[in-house]
Design an enzyme around this catalytic site. Sequence first.
Site, PDB file in Angstrom:
ATOM      1  N   ASN A  35       0.821  -1.288   0.038  1.00  0.00           N
ATOM      2  CA  ASN A  35      -0.009  -0.066   0.018  1.00  0.00           C
ATOM      3  C   ASN A  35       0.714   1.253   0.126  1.00  0.00           C
ATOM      4  OD1 ASN A  35      -2.877   1.005   0.360  1.00  0.00           O
ATOM      5  ND2 ASN A  35      -1.831   2.011   2.068  1.00  0.00           N
ATOM      6  N   SER A 131     -17.675  -5.833  -8.842  1.00  0.00           N
ATOM      7  CA  SER A 131     -19.063  -5.481  -8.328  1.00  0.00           C
ATOM      8  C   SER A 131     -19.226  -6.094  -7.057  1.00  0.00           C
ATOM      9  CB  SER A 131     -19.906  -5.566  -9.247  1.00  0.00           C
ATOM     10  OG  SER A 131     -20.994  -5.015  -8.752  1.00  0.00           O
ATOM     11  N   LYS A 185     -18.443  -3.342 -17.141  1.00  0.00           N
ATOM     12  CA  LYS A 185     -18.731  -2.931 -15.685  1.00  0.00           C
ATOM     13  C   LYS A 185     -19.557  -1.483 -15.432  1.00  0.00           C
ATOM     14  CE  LYS A 185     -18.461  -2.530 -11.066  1.00  0.00           C
ATOM     15  NZ  LYS A 185     -18.588  -1.258 -10.373  1.00  0.00           N
ATOM     16  N   HIS A 188     -22.871  -2.200 -16.501  1.00  0.00           N
ATOM     17  CA  HIS A 188     -23.537  -2.825 -15.191  1.00  0.00           C
ATOM     18  C   HIS A 188     -24.059  -1.684 -14.114  1.00  0.00           C
ATOM     19  CE1 HIS A 188     -22.983  -3.661 -10.980  1.00  0.00           C
ATOM     20  NE2 HIS A 188     -23.473  -4.846 -11.129  1.00  0.00           N
ATOM     21  N   ASN A 189     -23.238  -0.684 -14.116  1.00  0.00           N
ATOM     22  CA  ASN A 189     -23.461   0.222 -12.905  1.00  0.00           C
ATOM     23  C   ASN A 189     -24.767   1.196 -13.655  1.00  0.00           C
ATOM     24  OD1 ASN A 189     -21.165  -0.627 -11.707  1.00  0.00           O
ATOM     25  ND2 ASN A 189     -20.328   1.376 -11.232  1.00  0.00           N
ATOM     26  N   GLU A 192     -27.601  -0.709 -13.071  1.00  0.00           N
ATOM     27  CA  GLU A 192     -27.788  -0.712 -11.560  1.00  0.00           C
ATOM     28  C   GLU A 192     -28.752   0.785 -11.231  1.00  0.00           C
ATOM     29  OE1 GLU A 192     -24.369  -1.165  -9.280  1.00  0.00           O
ATOM     30  OE2 GLU A 192     -25.073   0.390  -7.920  1.00  0.00           O
ATOM     31  N   LYS A 262     -21.553   8.928  -8.498  1.00  0.00           N
ATOM     32  CA  LYS A 262     -20.189   9.092  -8.732  1.00  0.00           C
ATOM     33  C   LYS A 262     -19.826   9.119 -10.188  1.00  0.00           C
ATOM     34  CE  LYS A 262     -18.528   7.632  -4.566  1.00  0.00           C
ATOM     35  NZ  LYS A 262     -17.943   6.319  -3.522  1.00  0.00           N
ATOM     36  N   HIS A 454     -31.679  19.911 -45.864  1.00  0.00           N
ATOM     37  CA  HIS A 454     -30.940  18.821 -45.544  1.00  0.00           C
ATOM     38  C   HIS A 454     -31.229  17.463 -46.191  1.00  0.00           C
ATOM     39  CE1 HIS A 454     -29.101  20.996 -42.242  1.00  0.00           C
ATOM     40  NE2 HIS A 454     -29.998  21.600 -41.907  1.00  0.00           N
TER      41      HIS A 454
HETATM   42  P1  NBP Z   1     -10.677   3.884  -2.325  1.00  0.00           P
HETATM   43  O1  NBP Z   1     -11.099   4.234  -3.742  1.00  0.00           O
HETATM   44  O2  NBP Z   1     -11.018   4.703  -1.245  1.00  0.00           O
HETATM   45  O3  NBP Z   1      -8.946   4.104  -2.471  1.00  0.00           O
HETATM   46  C1  NBP Z   1      -7.988   3.955  -1.443  1.00  0.00           C
HETATM   47  C2  NBP Z   1      -6.971   3.310  -1.828  1.00  0.00           C
HETATM   48  O4  NBP Z   1      -6.188   4.175  -3.090  1.00  0.00           O
HETATM   49  C3  NBP Z   1      -5.593   3.439  -0.957  1.00  0.00           C
HETATM   50  O5  NBP Z   1      -4.732   2.208  -0.944  1.00  0.00           O
HETATM   51  C4  NBP Z   1      -4.976   4.733  -1.148  1.00  0.00           C
HETATM   52  O6  NBP Z   1      -3.550   4.580  -0.461  1.00  0.00           O
HETATM   53  C5  NBP Z   1      -4.942   4.764  -2.574  1.00  0.00           C
HETATM   54  N1  NBP Z   1      -4.482   6.005  -3.247  1.00  0.00           N
HETATM   55  C6  NBP Z   1      -5.425   7.002  -3.039  1.00  0.00           C
HETATM   56 BR1  NBP Z   1      -6.943   7.398  -2.405  1.00  0.00          BR
HETATM   57  N2  NBP Z   1      -4.631   8.022  -3.784  1.00  0.00           N
HETATM   58  C7  NBP Z   1      -3.472   7.470  -4.199  1.00  0.00           C
HETATM   59  C8  NBP Z   1      -2.446   7.959  -5.042  1.00  0.00           C
HETATM   60  N3  NBP Z   1      -2.423   9.258  -5.515  1.00  0.00           N
HETATM   61  N4  NBP Z   1      -1.344   7.013  -5.068  1.00  0.00           N
HETATM   62  C9  NBP Z   1      -1.320   6.002  -4.818  1.00  0.00           C
HETATM   63  N5  NBP Z   1      -2.345   5.349  -4.085  1.00  0.00           N
HETATM   64  C10 NBP Z   1      -3.349   6.150  -3.629  1.00  0.00           C
HETATM   65  O7  NBP Z   1     -10.725   2.487  -1.976  1.00  0.00           O
HETATM   66  P2  NBP Z   1     -11.888   1.145  -2.185  1.00  0.00           P
HETATM   67  O8  NBP Z   1     -12.999   1.874  -1.553  1.00  0.00           O
HETATM   68  O9  NBP Z   1     -11.173  -0.079  -1.452  1.00  0.00           O
HETATM   69  O10 NBP Z   1     -12.017   1.159  -3.770  1.00  0.00           O
HETATM   70  C11 NBP Z   1     -10.778   0.670  -4.285  1.00  0.00           C
HETATM   71  C12 NBP Z   1     -11.153   0.751  -5.986  1.00  0.00           C
HETATM   72  O11 NBP Z   1     -12.296   0.006  -6.328  1.00  0.00           O
HETATM   73  C13 NBP Z   1     -11.716   2.176  -6.322  1.00  0.00           C
HETATM   74  O12 NBP Z   1     -11.305   2.411  -7.782  1.00  0.00           O
HETATM   75  C14 NBP Z   1     -13.041   2.059  -6.414  1.00  0.00           C
HETATM   76  O13 NBP Z   1     -13.719   2.948  -7.187  1.00  0.00           O
HETATM   77  C15 NBP Z   1     -13.286   0.613  -6.625  1.00  0.00           C
HETATM   78  N6  NBP Z   1     -14.419  -0.016  -6.166  1.00  0.00           N
HETATM   79  C16 NBP Z   1     -14.939   0.146  -4.894  1.00  0.00           C
HETATM   80  C17 NBP Z   1     -16.213  -0.488  -4.459  1.00  0.00           C
HETATM   81  C18 NBP Z   1     -16.746  -0.115  -3.062  1.00  0.00           C
HETATM   82  O14 NBP Z   1     -17.938  -0.621  -2.807  1.00  0.00           O
HETATM   83  N7  NBP Z   1     -15.741   0.662  -2.206  1.00  0.00           N
HETATM   84  C19 NBP Z   1     -16.989  -1.403  -5.106  1.00  0.00           C
HETATM   85  C20 NBP Z   1     -16.299  -1.528  -6.287  1.00  0.00           C
HETATM   86  C21 NBP Z   1     -15.145  -0.966  -7.011  1.00  0.00           C
HETATM   87  P3  NBP Z   1      -3.565   5.308   1.254  1.00  0.00           P
HETATM   88  O15 NBP Z   1      -3.680   4.207   1.987  1.00  0.00           O
HETATM   89  O16 NBP Z   1      -1.819   5.465   1.064  1.00  0.00           O
HETATM   90  O17 NBP Z   1      -4.269   6.567   0.976  1.00  0.00           O
END
Ligand code: NBP
Length: 491
Positions: A35, A131, A185, A188-189, A192, A262, A454
Amino acid sequence: MASPVGDIGLIGLAVMGQNLILNMNDKGFTVVCYNRTVAKVDNFLANEAKGTKIQGAHSIEELVSKLKRPRKIILLVQAGPAVDSFISQLEPHLEKGDIIIDGGNSHYPDSIRRTKELESKGLLFVGSGVSGGEEGARHGPSLMPGGSPAAWPAIKEIFQATAAQVNGEPCCDWVGETGAGHYVKMVHNGIEYGDMQLIAEAYDILKRGLGLHEDEIATIFERWNKGVLDSFLIELTANVLKFKDDDGEPLVTKILDQAGQKGTGKWTAINALDAGMPVTLIGEAVFARCLSALKEERIRASKVIAGPQKEAFRGDKKQFIDDLEQALYASKIISYTQGFMLMRQTAKDLGWNLNYAGIARMWRGGCIIKSVFLGDITAAYTKTPALESLLFDDFFNKAVHKAQPGWRRIIAQAVLWGIPTPAFSTALAFFDGYRAEVVPANLLQAQRDYFGAHTFRVMPGKENERLVAGKDIHINWTGRGGNVSASTYVA
Ligand code: NBP
């Protein structure tokens, strides 16, 4: 140096990353995690991952060194620059045939670009829709991988084992080339958004139209969840409606009526406009959220714009509720018909080979739109892989015919009540337009030719000396215009 043990690496220890790692660990794979904020690695290993096979890395170099070849690394970080940043940090440490997988909610044009860039460097890229939120990631999400086809054999086992299973089949299959995984995906959204809007309209009709209480509406949704509408979103809605605040009031009635978004619904609607596909239901669902956001303006409007006098419902309530179920079902069929039309057109435009039965199968479990209905769509595309429209499939054709009378009665009643039903109504308008051999575009063409020269084409069977078949014709409608026409092109 000890030989690498990691089956797969995962970067991004937020909610999705942590849960997916734990899920893959349960399925017997050794995951190495990393991370950006490195302290989160140790924290994860000491807590949630304690007692598992999960390994940590404190640098990109260490992560790569712990992975078996070809190396497979999933990124589950915020979509956008974070993905490009990690790709460029990883590149120098990877070798030909290694695979970078982006599991975030990236926009598909980015995945098309990333696939091309990485393939030009001998690496492979997969953009995978994931998803199901936190619960799905932990116990089985719907996974929609696309990108470099050569990557699929290497990741197939891990992906299919990690995904949700329905009747012993994984909700994961190869979607297609370049950005196809993230594209599917996105659709899909969008779907949704449509499903949620339809449910919200049904709730509004039951509450403001029939005057039912949330508990009564919850019971109706629970009953619907045992029939053709059986789905996660209907089940979830019944649970939401039953949920009480501390004072016993349904909590939902205390939530501000301003919907957030979003962007994935909007992306789908924009894509539909670009592709020239009438995906009207998702469009209306996005606009309904936009209208909801204008809360202050709506309050002002409600004080100066009157609707019809509300009349108590005097018909057969049971029949009305059954009609509403059919209206919801028929509108949902239209929404999925439109979604699959859009995917077909984009696949044609971008040269992708999309497997529609596979896509419906991937959505049957693990994801937010999971439903029994998607099993019927899987069956339709399995029977006829090149199906032009779901409405040409016997099962869905019969279903909309059966639903039609009730569907029309519901919309008519809602219009009389002044209750907005943008998604129900647009679904019916599409249905009536789609089944019409003749639409009034003849008049549009005449108008266009009248004011802008046209041109138009003649209707087959109506040809004569000046109306020549296959020719772009311009008429001097007013006697004042010239004979010069504008050039024809499609925008
Ligand atoms: P987030 O979308 O909140 O992202 C958090 C992660 O991104 C952390 O590891 C954070 O690192 C890292 N990060 C960020 Br913020 N800015 C960064 C940067 N500039 N450089 C490097 N790392 C960076 O996490 P999530 O909700 O687990 O979602 C992850 C992905 O999955 C996203 O694309 C999200 O759209 C997608 N998704 C989410 C869901 C849901 O229900 N949440 C469902 C399906 C898909 P750090 O810890 O160092 O801040």
